[in-house]
Design a protein around this motif. Structure first.
Motif, mmCIF file in Angstrom:
data_model
loop_
_atom_site.group_PDB
_atom_site.id
_atom_site.type_symbol
_atom_site.label_atom_id
_atom_site.label_comp_id
_atom_site.label_asym_id
_atom_site.label_seq_id
_atom_site.Cartn_x
_atom_site.Cartn_y
_atom_site.Cartn_z
ATOM 1 N N TYR B 8 33.697 25.895 43.402
ATOM 2 C CA TYR B 8 33.198 27.244 43.699
ATOM 3 C C TYR B 8 32.417 27.236 44.998
ATOM 4 O O TYR B 8 31.538 26.399 45.204
ATOM 5 C CB TYR B 8 32.301 27.715 42.558
ATOM 6 N N ALA B 10 30.320 29.881 47.731
ATOM 7 C CA ALA B 10 29.755 31.214 47.927
ATOM 8 C C ALA B 10 29.221 31.324 49.352
ATOM 9 O O ALA B 10 28.013 31.260 49.590
ATOM 10 C CB ALA B 10 28.648 31.476 46.907
ATOM 11 N N LEU B 30 37.855 35.274 46.101
ATOM 12 C CA LEU B 30 37.388 36.089 44.974
ATOM 13 C C LEU B 30 36.643 37.298 45.524
ATOM 14 O O LEU B 30 35.620 37.165 46.178
ATOM 15 C CB LEU B 30 36.458 35.263 44.074
ATOM 16 N N ALA B 31 37.191 38.488 45.265
ATOM 17 C CA ALA B 31 36.506 39.731 45.685
ATOM 18 C C ALA B 31 35.807 40.293 44.456
ATOM 19 O O ALA B 31 34.877 39.685 43.949
ATOM 20 C CB ALA B 31 37.514 40.682 46.306
ATOM 21 N N GLY B 33 37.089 40.520 41.453
ATOM 22 C CA GLY B 33 37.462 39.718 40.290
ATOM 23 C C GLY B 33 38.147 40.475 39.170
ATOM 24 O O GLY B 33 38.402 39.897 38.116
ATOM 25 N N GLN B 34 38.481 41.744 39.386
ATOM 26 C CA GLN B 34 39.023 42.514 38.269
ATOM 27 C C GLN B 34 40.516 42.239 38.045
ATOM 28 O O GLN B 34 41.061 42.607 37.001
ATOM 29 C CB GLN B 34 38.754 44.016 38.471
ATOM 30 N N VAL B 37 40.185 37.297 38.092
ATOM 31 C CA VAL B 37 39.561 36.595 36.963
ATOM 32 C C VAL B 37 40.448 36.659 35.706
ATOM 33 O O VAL B 37 40.608 35.639 35.026
ATOM 34 C CB VAL B 37 38.108 37.056 36.722
ATOM 35 N N PRO B 38 41.081 37.813 35.389
ATOM 36 C CA PRO B 38 42.063 37.763 34.292
ATOM 37 C C PRO B 38 43.188 36.764 34.553
ATOM 38 O O PRO B 38 43.637 36.071 33.630
ATOM 39 C CB PRO B 38 42.623 39.191 34.244
ATOM 40 N N ASP B 52 34.098 32.842 47.006
ATOM 41 C CA ASP B 52 33.530 34.105 46.545
ATOM 42 C C ASP B 52 32.965 34.873 47.739
ATOM 43 O O ASP B 52 32.036 34.413 48.403
ATOM 44 C CB ASP B 52 32.417 33.789 45.528
ATOM 45 N N ASN B 54 31.446 37.766 47.575
ATOM 46 C CA ASN B 54 30.420 38.734 47.174
ATOM 47 C C ASN B 54 29.079 38.544 47.868
ATOM 48 O O ASN B 54 28.258 39.458 47.873
ATOM 49 C CB ASN B 54 30.250 38.714 45.654
ATOM 50 N N ARG B 78 33.781 52.000 43.196
ATOM 51 C CA ARG B 78 32.865 53.038 42.735
ATOM 52 C C ARG B 78 32.082 53.640 43.910
ATOM 53 O O ARG B 78 31.753 54.828 43.914
ATOM 54 C CB ARG B 78 31.909 52.438 41.699
ATOM 55 N N ILE B 105 35.235 48.940 35.615
ATOM 56 C CA ILE B 105 36.112 48.171 36.505
ATOM 57 C C ILE B 105 35.772 48.498 37.964
ATOM 58 O O ILE B 105 35.658 47.605 38.818
ATOM 59 C CB ILE B 105 37.589 48.534 36.220
ATOM 60 N N ASN B 107 33.043 49.554 39.197
ATOM 61 C CA ASN B 107 31.724 49.053 39.596
ATOM 62 C C ASN B 107 31.823 47.697 40.283
ATOM 63 O O ASN B 107 31.012 47.369 41.153
ATOM 64 C CB ASN B 107 30.819 48.889 38.367
ATOM 65 N N ARG B 108 32.796 46.896 39.866
ATOM 66 C CA ARG B 108 32.964 45.556 40.446
ATOM 67 C C ARG B 108 34.138 45.498 41.406
ATOM 68 O O ARG B 108 34.093 44.796 42.416
ATOM 69 C CB ARG B 108 33.209 44.519 39.327
#
Lengths: 170, 290
Positions: B8, B10, B30-31, B33-34, B37-38, B52, B54, B78, B105, B107-108
């Protein structure tokens, strides 16, 4: 392994885990807060919804390492002192749950929703609940509960004194 | 249902992120993750390294820039949904983003993440294709701008080269007297579309169609800009008959295939109906701005 420090329901929590551990697993395993439920573990069911810095997220889709330094609120952070919160009370009174598995996520979704929209229409309630699956209730009583919760919060009505505290049923 | 192990990272800056991606054997960005991550959870993706984004504050912004609206790739969906500048200057994007997943969803989830994921049934790639957005890709040798039509190559496949990150999305400001609509059919609220149609129509002083933008989701390997249908509408009076012709032309541009959600024939019919609704709503909104 990474060290993770974050705040959960106002308390500082520190744990060490692999970067692949999700926030949901961190809350459940490293913090012992099993109120956050895991249904699908891939972002469909909404049972694991928590608030991170006041905003609802699916804690199965966020890594614990990404929540370092955040303020997390879980279902255990609602209510207090053995009393249910107004939203929880409304769910109780309206039979807004049956098995209760989805309820923690729904309560967190609704917490965010009613803070944004204190007087929602039924359509708005249904739309916002669409990200949380419930396989028991058929949703009607949940919608009733949210409508009632909104009214209680608007009236800032305290929970009835004769209602048993949660602890009695624990 | 747990991700496989990964390293990982960051990074705090874009330069650092590009360095890590360049050095790693098999890195994924990784943005929000919606989607990723799944994919990690069901182990469709097992990258050696996860980078990541973020922590890179510079990648989240919405601003006017040279007659366009520039959106940083890490801007949350969002934020786009609630942003007054977007609502005012690219209202079809507001209409589309409201139909992405659920609030939790959005929101992230990020704009850049959805576009780079390139699901042909997703709303945001469709708006990029429809509005002829420019996508800014940044790599070790600097930045380049790619038209959305060239960015989307096939299912979940883009023209991003190894080592590059989608960093900005640039959209044209909606001209005066322009109406818009994003019409979607999904089995459940928040699901990916069975099919969707984006439409904008600009009317001239005589009320004729001066320009149209039309795009289809869920009916081909990429979002499809229905350019023939757009051209056929220009100069026409937006009557019900003209809209019906336009809708048929949109459906002709669809490239649907049979899948578990419906047959190709069904999808083409759905596209025709959605296109008619979208054009009708867009023209109505354009007239309201008279």
């Amino acid at each position: 392994m990474v060290e993770i420090t974050l705040s959960v329901n106002g308390q500082t929590q520190t744990g060490v885990c692999e970067p692949r551990r999700t926030l949901a697993d961190f809350l459940r395993r490293s913090c012992g807060l099993t109120g956050t439920h895991l249904g699908c573990e891939h972002g469909v069911c909404g049972a694991c919804t928590v608030l991170v810095d006041g905003v609802s997220v699916r804690s199965c889709l966020m890594l614990a390492v990404q929540a370092r330094g955040s303020e997390v609120t879980t279902v255990e952070g609602l209510g207090g002192g053995g009393e249910l919160s107004a939203i929880q009370t409304a769910f109780w009174d309206n039979h807004g749950l049956q098995c209760g598995f989805c309820t923690p996520g729904i309560l967190m979704t609704v917490s965010e929703f009613l803070a944004e929209n204190p007087d929602p229409t039924d359509d708005e309630i249904r739309s916002r609940l669409s990200g949380n699956l419930c396989r028991c209730t058929g949703y009607h009583f949940i919608v009733d509960a949210v409508r009632d919760a909104a009214a209680r919060l608007r009236a800032a009505e305290p929970p009835a004194a004769d209602r048993p505290a949660v602890a009695e049923y624990a | 249902m747990k991700p496989a192990a990964f390293d990982y990272h960051a990074p705090a800056t874009l330069a650092e992120a590009l360095q890590i991606i360049g050095d790693a054997e098999d890195a994924r960005v990784l943005a929000g993750g919606q989607s990723l991550v799944p994919m990690l959870a069901i182990r469709l993706a097992q990258p050696q390294a996860l980078v990541d984004l973020n922590g890179i504050a510079d990648l989240a912004y919405i601003r006017r820039d040279n007659g366009q609206v520039a959106i940083g790739a890490m801007t949350r969906q969002r934020q786009v949904e609630q942003n007054p500048l977007i609502r005012q200057t690219v209202p079809v994007l507001t209409a589309a983003v409201e139909q992405v997943g659920h609030v939790t969803i959005r929101n992230r989830g990020t704009v850049g993440g959805s576009v780079a994921h390139a699901d042909p049934a997703a709303e945001l790639p469709t708006v990029m294709a429809g509005l002829r957005a420019t996508l800014v890709l940044t790599g070790p040798s600097g930045r380049r701008e790619v038209p959305a039509g060239e960015f989307f190559q096939s299912y979940f496949t883009t023209s991003l080269r190894p080592g590059e990150i989608l960093t900005e999305l640039r959209l044209p400001v909606s001209p005066p007297r322009t109406g818009w609509a994003f019409e979607e059919l999904a089995r459940r609220h928040g699901d990916f579309a069975v099919a969707a149609v984006m439409a904008t129509t600009t009317l001239d002083a005589d009320g004729r169609i001066a320009a149209a933008r039309l795009a289809i989701a869920g009916a081909g390997p990429t979002p499809i800009a229905a350019t023939d249908a757009e051209a056929a509408l220009v100069g026409r009076d937006p009557s019900a008959a003209v809209i019906a012709d336009g809708a048929a032309a949109v459906a002709a541009a669809a490239q649907p295939v049979d899948d578990i959600h419906g047959t190709a024939d069904y999808r083409r019919q759905v596209v025709a109906v959605l296109a008619r609704r979208a054009l009708t709503a867009a023209v109505t909104r354009a007239k309201e701005q008279r």
